[in-house]
Design a protein around this motif. Sequence first.
Motif, mmCIF file in Angstrom:
data_model
loop_
_atom_site.group_PDB
_atom_site.id
_atom_site.type_symbol
_atom_site.label_atom_id
_atom_site.label_comp_id
_atom_site.label_asym_id
_atom_site.label_seq_id
_atom_site.Cartn_x
_atom_site.Cartn_y
_atom_site.Cartn_z
ATOM 1 N N ARG A 7 38.487 63.540 76.743
ATOM 2 C CA ARG A 7 38.641 63.118 75.348
ATOM 3 C C ARG A 7 38.965 61.630 75.280
ATOM 4 N NH1 ARG A 7 42.889 66.626 72.159
ATOM 5 N NH2 ARG A 7 42.298 65.066 70.611
ATOM 6 N N ARG A 8 38.438 60.981 74.275
ATOM 7 C CA ARG A 8 38.764 59.576 74.055
ATOM 8 C C ARG A 8 38.469 59.238 72.590
ATOM 9 N NH1 ARG A 8 33.698 59.566 76.395
ATOM 10 N NH2 ARG A 8 32.098 58.286 75.388
ATOM 11 N N TYR A 9 38.980 58.096 72.167
ATOM 12 C CA TYR A 9 38.689 57.606 70.822
ATOM 13 C C TYR A 9 37.644 56.502 70.890
ATOM 14 C CZ TYR A 9 42.670 60.133 68.895
ATOM 15 O OH TYR A 9 43.544 61.117 68.501
ATOM 16 N N GLU A 10 36.656 56.612 70.032
ATOM 17 C CA GLU A 10 35.702 55.533 69.810
ATOM 18 C C GLU A 10 35.983 54.962 68.426
ATOM 19 O OE1 GLU A 10 33.721 54.343 71.952
ATOM 20 O OE2 GLU A 10 33.329 55.897 73.445
ATOM 21 N N ARG A 55 42.044 66.631 78.457
ATOM 22 C CA ARG A 55 42.553 65.267 78.281
ATOM 23 C C ARG A 55 41.718 64.255 79.051
ATOM 24 N NH1 ARG A 55 48.551 66.467 80.212
ATOM 25 N NH2 ARG A 55 47.242 67.531 81.751
ATOM 26 N N ARG A 89 39.405 55.424 64.146
ATOM 27 C CA ARG A 89 39.280 56.153 65.405
ATOM 28 C C ARG A 89 38.548 57.481 65.189
ATOM 29 N NH1 ARG A 89 44.907 56.734 68.340
ATOM 30 N NH2 ARG A 89 45.309 57.890 66.419
ATOM 31 N N ASN A 121 37.549 60.908 67.346
ATOM 32 C CA ASN A 121 37.831 61.665 68.557
ATOM 33 C C ASN A 121 36.529 62.211 69.141
ATOM 34 O OD1 ASN A 121 39.503 63.004 70.514
ATOM 35 N ND2 ASN A 121 39.219 64.906 69.374
#
Length: 290
Positions: A9-12, A6, A18, A20
């Motif tokens: 992980r991030r959204y671009e 976690r 979005r 992942n």
Amino acid sequence: MDVDWRAHRRYEIFAGRRVNVVEIGSGPPLLFVHGLAGSWTNWLETICEFARDHRVVALDLPGFGASEVTDEPISIVGYADLLESLCAKLSISSAAVVGNSMGGLVGVELALRHPQRVERLCLVSAAGLSIEKLPLEHLLRALGPLERVISFYGSMVAARSSTLARRARLRKLMLLMVTAHGDRLPAPLAAELVAGAGRPGLLPGLRAMTNYPIRHRLAEIACPTFIVWGERDHMVPVKDAFEFERLITGARKVIYADTGHVPQLERPVCFNDDLRAFLEEEPGERAPVG
């Protein structure tokens, strides 16, 4: 390697959707691209190894994993352009790119379309050759009206993947076409493979591959290229490994015995050792593999 994913992980956002993205480690950039019905978790065994001394980036292609599907039709060119945009956003001038199955085809297109972004290329059971000769168009046309039904039932299986994967016989049955010995995979990894079923990118991604001949352009690849295959790959025949090697100047291959379509999960120690040797060799040097 015990990782709280976690935190990595991030959204671009690309084209308003979005995507992942997973990023971990520091050092030379290393970009992993999954295959059809896959996700970034298809590289778990390899990410953990290389994050020790590389800046590892993996993603869910739009329509797969936790990434949203795009408004535009899925295409190999579109995926390659997305990777180029991701590299630009992350200030990665060039990276070693490793792609499995459809991800290998996307990696090839990235190396051809944006060669400045690809320092080295590793093709793992890459799609793009035999698929152009398969009579899939009629099948895809027939399945088109059933796309939502296929997605619905695939999602049901995916939602129960952890439970189903606990039993060795079920793992073997579910992964019969993907691995040589699905029952030998750890249950959590098998569950991640099954979880890709039912994602909205499945049939559009397959359609994109069937409509994208690449053979005639492979000689244009200028970066060092390493080809990894499983001898018992039922998804992409092992003869394609020989053809990729023949068509890409200076490329070489390794073929693992008793291995299916995901060597990075079926033979993680051998795969990681061979990939590391490829990444660390000097220009013009050919490290021993296998």
